[in-house]
Design a protein around this motif. Structure first.
Motif: not given
Length: 352
Positions: A26-27, A129-130, A174-176
């Motif tokens: 995870r980031v 990309q995520e 935008g969601i991030a």
């Protein structure tokens, strides 16, 4: 290599401010102390992924805070999860040869040279990309910068200010940004209220970003409630269910997360490789419970993707601190099934 033996040494001597993010499972922010101790081989990497420590290194200088540098590096790990020092030393050698031995008060040109070092570096990698979107969102927050211009559209939609079918212009960035700033902007209650109503595509995109956040009990409960309905339906979309598991993977509500994992392992979806992969990669802390690890390994041994999936996933999990001993204990369990025994035999045979 003078007195610079770690990347932390180098950046401290240049006077840089540093933030390190895990870019694997995870980031998430890696504390300065954890990163320094990892570099010095004092501790194994806490969140290894596919035998590497995948890192996003963000640094900038007080005299020019508007200019920052980003390196994406993946350091190989040994069998105990410690950094392989030769790889780190080779990277530092390249770095010092590029900018000189006196890593101090770097000029703009030298900084650019150090940045360009990533182009042909064997340790460099490009996140998906995520991961890039989440990293950008977290980096802006760390730098005290505003969110991207895409944030407001996501906020309007996920807080119920738009119709539920009006989502197609909302981008991943935008969601991030929305999920990274969820607590800061106090949007949790509105998001929780609408979880059940989002169409599958925006719901899944939301959950894939929420996996990086320690969401609260109420939001986790709403996601789990939706997931339980999917679990009960043998024809439910597996990607949506997998996304829901990802959404609660880092939740503060560990009991809810573990309960969801238990439910899916007891369901008709339990042998689906997409589901099993997500559990291992994004909700692996649930497997620290022997009561969940045992049925997980049993399902993995008979999953839809075959024996090689078992080998790949278990090899990855064994690198995770805290799981290696638990997995070996399950391997020695005399009550394990014949299928699990055969899968273990294959794994051991390939490792010998």
């Amino acid at each position: 290599m003078s007195d610079i033996t770690t990347l932390t040494d180098f950046l401290e001597k240049t006077g840089a401010n540093l933030r390190v993010f895990d870019m694997g499972r995870r980031v998430s922010l890696v504390s300065a102390n954890t990163f320094s101790r990892f570099e010095q081989c004092e501790i194994p990497y806490p969140q290894p992924y596919m035998y590497h420590a995948r890192l996003g290194v963000l640094f900038w200088y007080p005299q020019a805070p508007e200019q920052h540098f980003i390196w994406f590096l993946q350091f190989p790990l040994d069998e105990q999860g410690f950094i392989i020092q030769a790889a780190r030393d080779d990277f530092l050698k390249r770095l010092l040869e590029t900018i000189g031995q006196n890593a101090k008060d770097l000029s703009e040109e030298e900084n650019q040279q150090a940045q360009n070092l990533m182009k042909d570096n064997p340790l460099a990698f490009t996140p998906d990309q995520e991961r890039i979107a989440i990293f950008n969102a977290k980096a802006k927050l760390a730098l005290g910068q505003p969110a991207s211009r895409f944030h407001d559209q996501a906020e309007e939609y996920f807080t119920g200010q738009r119709e539920m079918d009006n989502w197609e212009d909302i981008g991943l960035q935008g969601i991030a940004d929305f999920t990274v700033r969820l607590e800061k902007q106090d949007n949790g209650a509105e998001l929780t209220q609408h979880i059940a109503d989002f169409p599958d595509i925006p719901f899944s995109a939301l959950c894939r970003c929420l996996e990086n956040e320690a969401i609260d009990h109420k939001l986790a409960a709403a996601i789990c409630e939706r997931a339980e309905k999917l679990i009960a339906d043998p024809e439910a979309d597996r990607l949506t269910l997998a996304a829901a598991i990802r959404g609660v993977g880092h939740s503060q509500a560990k009991g809810l997360r573990d309960g969801l994992i238990r439910s899916v392992l007891e369901s008709s979806h339990s042998e689906d490789i997409e589901i099993l992969t997500v559990i291992a990669a994004r909700a692996w802390e649930s497997l620290e419970s022997p009561a969940l690890l045992k049925p997980y390994l049993e399902k993995l041994a008979i999953c839809s993707a075959g024996d090689q999936a078992f080998v790949k996933i278990v090899r990855d999990l064994i690198f995770v601190p805290g799981l290696r001993t638990l997995i070996i204990a399950q391997f020695r369990d005399p009550d394990r099934s014949e299928a699990l025994s055969n899968a273990i035999g294959l794994l051991m045979g390939q490792d010998s």
